[in-house]
Design an enzyme around this catalytic site. Structure first.
Site, PDB file in Angstrom:
ATOM      1  N   THR A 117     -43.921  21.365  26.707  1.00 32.02           N
ATOM      2  CA  THR A 117     -42.466  21.441  26.573  1.00 32.02           C
ATOM      3  C   THR A 117     -41.812  21.481  27.952  1.00 32.02           C
ATOM      4  OG1 THR A 117     -42.899  22.832  24.683  1.00 32.02           O
ATOM      5  CG2 THR A 117     -40.674  22.931  25.625  1.00 32.02           C
TER       6      THR A 117
ATOM      7  N   GLY B 226     -46.737  26.778  20.023  1.00 27.22           N
ATOM      8  CA  GLY B 226     -45.498  27.226  19.399  1.00 27.22           C
ATOM      9  C   GLY B 226     -45.687  28.290  18.342  1.00 27.22           C
TER      10      GLY B 226
ATOM     11  N   ARG C   9     -44.065  19.795  10.732  1.00 24.66           N
ATOM     12  CA  ARG C   9     -44.279  20.970  11.596  1.00 24.66           C
ATOM     13  C   ARG C   9     -43.162  21.074  12.649  1.00 24.66           C
ATOM     14  NH1 ARG C   9     -45.064  22.212  17.326  1.00 24.66           N
ATOM     15  NH2 ARG C   9     -46.377  24.048  17.450  1.00 24.66           N
ATOM     16  N   VAL C  10     -42.663  22.271  12.817  1.00 22.64           N
ATOM     17  CA  VAL C  10     -41.670  22.564  13.851  1.00 22.64           C
ATOM     18  C   VAL C  10     -42.249  23.659  14.735  1.00 22.64           C
ATOM     19  CG1 VAL C  10     -39.375  23.564  14.259  1.00 22.64           C
ATOM     20  CG2 VAL C  10     -39.692  21.881  12.432  1.00 22.64           C
ATOM     21  N   GLY C  11     -42.091  23.520  16.035  1.00 21.52           N
ATOM     22  CA  GLY C  11     -42.630  24.520  16.962  1.00 21.52           C
ATOM     23  C   GLY C  11     -41.578  25.521  17.413  1.00 21.52           C
ATOM     24  N   ASP C  12     -41.893  26.192  18.508  1.00 20.52           N
ATOM     25  CA  ASP C  12     -41.002  27.237  19.024  1.00 20.52           C
ATOM     26  C   ASP C  12     -39.805  26.686  19.787  1.00 20.52           C
ATOM     27  OD1 ASP C  12     -43.053  26.367  20.954  1.00 20.52           O
ATOM     28  OD2 ASP C  12     -41.926  27.644  22.330  1.00 20.52           O
TER      29      ASP C  12
ATOM     30  N   THR D 160     -43.419  27.709  26.862  1.00 23.52           N
ATOM     31  CA  THR D 160     -44.162  26.477  26.635  1.00 23.52           C
ATOM     32  C   THR D 160     -45.547  26.871  26.118  1.00 23.52           C
ATOM     33  OG1 THR D 160     -45.011  24.444  27.661  1.00 23.52           O
ATOM     34  CG2 THR D 160     -44.925  26.389  29.062  1.00 23.52           C
ATOM     35  N   GLY D 161     -46.197  25.935  25.437  1.00 22.58           N
ATOM     36  CA  GLY D 161     -47.521  26.248  24.897  1.00 22.58           C
ATOM     37  C   GLY D 161     -47.518  26.293  23.385  1.00 22.58           C
TER      38      GLY D 161
HETATM   39  N1  GLY Z   1     -44.260  24.557  22.565  1.00 30.77           N
HETATM   40  C1  GLY Z   1     -44.086  23.367  21.867  1.00 30.77           C
HETATM   41  C2  GLY Z   1     -44.592  23.405  20.496  1.00 30.77           C
HETATM   42  O1  GLY Z   1     -45.473  24.179  20.165  1.00 30.77           O
HETATM   43  O2  GLY Z   1     -44.113  22.634  19.695  1.00 30.77           O
END
Ligand code: GLY
Length: 328
Positions: free
Chosen positions: A185, A239, A213-216, A236-237
């Site tokens: 990210t 999510g 899927r949705v991340g952080d 970042t990383g």
């Molecule tokens: N940090 C980005 C994700 O996991 O989507």
């Protein structure tokens, strides 16, 4: 940190709280003049074109909000970046879906999730913030809104990402690699000449994630949080781990309680480590800045770095990391 002017023992009533400009911070009965620390930009990973863009804009008087948006847009448009914007790796069904959010110094926020047809997810998120009564739009609704706002439909799958996807289909193994290609990210925090803070976070998410899927990254409090009186944080990383810890919000609240950005980032990563016995299998990282312009960063695994742009200088700074500390 350069010039700091401490005016000790000044009471709120003596100076008049409302009269304190945003480039000053009132901390434990001291007024700290931070004017010489600003503007400042920090961003996850080593994306120099993005941080230089934001830094130069700020030097020319741009607002923090404009700088974070246009800074991260550089990586959204970078076709070689397979984790942000156009050229991002698709999900298991071949869809490239983008997640992004933005926050203003006023504490306003906008976000989009599962955006399929526009490179500049951060700009659509800004429109959500500024043109709607909502904070987040998803999927088809986000797409429809983008068209209404004049964003033209684009195909986000590039020839190269399609080729990699076809290769992936041969084995269909889902194994996110730690620090894949050294980036994931892009999260950015800017403080402008007035001392105002804004942030943005944008990602195509995990490569070959499940459809939907949705991340952080678009989740206010997880991928990004800021309070213009305190500071901000971005992540970042992995999510899923970041979302479960609401890490960016945690960091800002810890800074509010007096922790430095470094201490706050370390606490947030410790929480993730404690809650995830498999922490050695993934990366999670935070960067943070407080209203004095002090910066911190911490991550699980070696290999994460961030950039800081200040006074015309763009620095790539390796982050402290947990695994090394354990080995010492
Ligand atoms: N940090 C980005 C994700 O996991 O989507």
């Amino acid at each position: 940190m350069k010039r700091r002017k401490f005016i000790q023992n000044t009471t709120l009533s003596a100076v008049g709280f409302a009269a304190i400009p945003t480039a000053f911070s009132l901390t434990q009965n001291k007024i700290i003049d931070m004017t010489n620390n600003f503007p400042i930009t920090i961003a996850t990973w080593n994306f120099p074109n993005a941080s230089i863009k934001a830094g130069e804009m700020l030097a020319n008087g741009a607002t923090a909000l404009d700088a974070v948006e246009q800074g991260v847009m550089i990586e959204e448009a970078n076709l070689k970046n397979t984790t942000v914007g156009k050229g991002g790796a698709p999900d298991r069904e071949g869809n490239v879906t983008l997640d992004a959010c933005i926050m203003s110094p006023e504490g306003d926020a906008g976000a989009v999730v599962y955006l399929k047809n526009n490179t500049h997810a951060v700009s659509v998120a800004r429109k959500v913030m500024e043109e709607t009564p909502h904070v987040m739009l998803a999927g088809e609704g986000a797409d429809q809104f983008a068209r209404e706002m004049g964003f033209e439909k684009e195909d986000l799958l590039t020839e190269s990402s399609e080729q990699s996807y076809k290769e992936w289909l041969k084995k269909k193994e889902y194994k996110p690699l730690i620090n894949i290609e050294n980036h994931d990210t892009i999260g950015m925090l800017c403080i402008d000449k007035n001392g105002d803070l804004a942030g943005a976070c944008t990602s195509s998410g995990l490569s070959y994630k499940m459809n939907g899927r949705v991340g952080d990254s678009p989740i206010i409090g997880s991928g990004l949080f800021l309070d213009n009186e305190v500071g901000g944080a971005v992540a970042t990383g992995m999510g899923e781990a970041i979302m479960k810890s609401v890490g960016s919000f945690l960091i800002v609240e810890l800074m509010r309680q007096g922790k430095t950005p470094q201490e706050a980032c370390e606490t947030a990563i410790q929480r993730i480590i404690k809650a995830n016995p498999n922490y050695q299998d993934f990366q999670a990282a935070f960067i943070a800045i407080n209203k004095q312009g002090e910066v911190g960063s911490y991550c699980i695994q070696k290999g994460f770095s961030y950039v800081k742009y200040q006074e015309g200088k763009n620095e790539n700074i390796p982050s402290e990391f947990f695994i090394e500390l354990q080995k010492k």
